[in-house]
Design a protein around this motif. Structure first.
Motif, PDB file in Angstrom:
ATOM      1  N   UNK A  56      86.160  59.813 -74.960  1.00 18.38           N
ATOM      2  CA  UNK A  56      87.048  60.626 -74.122  1.00 18.38           C
ATOM      3  C   UNK A  56      87.546  61.888 -74.827  1.00 18.38           C
ATOM      4  N   UNK A  57      87.404  61.978 -76.142  1.00 18.12           N
ATOM      5  CA  UNK A  57      87.788  63.184 -76.880  1.00 18.12           C
ATOM      6  C   UNK A  57      86.655  64.203 -76.974  1.00 18.12           C
ATOM      7  N   UNK A  58      85.456  63.811 -76.587  1.00 16.92           N
ATOM      8  CA  UNK A  58      84.270  64.654 -76.749  1.00 16.92           C
ATOM      9  C   UNK A  58      84.063  65.588 -75.563  1.00 16.92           C
ATOM     10  N   UNK A  59      83.451  66.735 -75.850  1.00 15.20           N
ATOM     11  CA  UNK A  59      83.027  67.656 -74.794  1.00 15.20           C
ATOM     12  C   UNK A  59      81.704  67.188 -74.198  1.00 15.20           C
ATOM     13  N   UNK A  60      80.889  66.563 -75.036  1.00 11.68           N
ATOM     14  CA  UNK A  60      79.553  66.137 -74.632  1.00 11.68           C
ATOM     15  C   UNK A  60      79.236  64.769 -75.219  1.00 11.68           C
ATOM     16  N   UNK A  61      78.721  63.893 -74.375  1.00 21.64           N
ATOM     17  CA  UNK A  61      78.223  62.606 -74.853  1.00 21.64           C
ATOM     18  C   UNK A  61      76.723  62.762 -75.053  1.00 21.64           C
ATOM     19  N   UNK A  62      76.264  62.521 -76.279  1.00 20.59           N
ATOM     20  CA  UNK A  62      74.880  62.784 -76.680  1.00 20.59           C
ATOM     21  C   UNK A  62      74.112  61.488 -76.876  1.00 20.59           C
ATOM     22  N   UNK A  63      72.881  61.495 -76.350  1.00 22.09           N
ATOM     23  CA  UNK A  63      71.952  60.399 -76.597  1.00 22.09           C
ATOM     24  C   UNK A  63      70.777  60.975 -77.384  1.00 22.09           C
ATOM     25  N   UNK A  64      70.455  60.365 -78.516  1.00 19.35           N
ATOM     26  CA  UNK A  64      69.319  60.806 -79.334  1.00 19.35           C
ATOM     27  C   UNK A  64      68.035  60.218 -78.759  1.00 19.35           C
ATOM     28  N   UNK A  65      67.100  61.082 -78.380  1.00 19.69           N
ATOM     29  CA  UNK A  65      65.808  60.623 -77.868  1.00 19.69           C
ATOM     30  C   UNK A  65      64.803  60.566 -79.010  1.00 19.69           C
ATOM     31  N   UNK A  66      63.776  59.753 -78.839  1.00 23.38           N
ATOM     32  CA  UNK A  66      62.782  59.566 -79.895  1.00 23.38           C
ATOM     33  C   UNK A  66      61.716  60.647 -79.935  1.00 23.38           C
ATOM     34  N   UNK A  67      61.377  61.201 -78.767  1.00 30.60           N
ATOM     35  CA  UNK A  67      60.272  62.150 -78.673  1.00 30.60           C
ATOM     36  C   UNK A  67      60.744  63.455 -78.038  1.00 30.60           C
TER      37      UNK A  67
END
Length: 125
Positions: A56-67
């Motif tokens: 909730x403190x983040x501007x962006x929630x990031x998911x690391x993709x493999x490719x």
């Protein structure tokens, strides 16, 4: 009569080619960067990033993709490149939130990646 039809066909074919070229050019310009490279120094970065402990403190929630082909379109699915020239944006991780352009939080699943603060999207355009 036949000659006029041929000329119209040739002209329309040329216009179609130019239209396709323009469409491809515009498509490439509107792609939002999600292939990132981590630089060692702040002055080399396009964007300064801070990793938050809470979503909730983040501007962006990031998911690391493999490719690289799984990288998103400015939606938080990031691919970290091995080489700088493969990236669309260079990022530097700061130690403090007040030094960062955006604050991120890493999520576990790709469907959780999203912007909490859409006004910060401009950094990846």
């Amino acid at each position: 009569m036949c000659n006029k039809t041929f000329i119209k066909f040739k002209i329309s074919k040329i216009h179609f080619s130019r239209l396709c070229f323009l469409a491809i050019l515009l498509f490439n310009l509107t792609i939002k960067a999600q292939k990132v490279y981590i630089v060692p120094y702040e002055n080399q970065a396009d964007i300064k990033v801070f990793v938050e402990q809470y979503a909730n403190n983040a501007d962006l929630k990031v998911y690391k993709v493999e490719y690289s082909n799984q990288a998103g379109n400015n939606d938080g699915k990031w691919f970290f490149t091995e080489y700088e020239n493969q990236a669309e944006k260079k990022i530097f991780f700061t130690n403090y939130a007040n030094q960062a352009d955006i604050k991120i939080f890493y999520v576990e699943y790709s469907n959780q990646a999203e912007w909490n603060d859409a006004s910060k999207k401009k950094f990846f355009e």
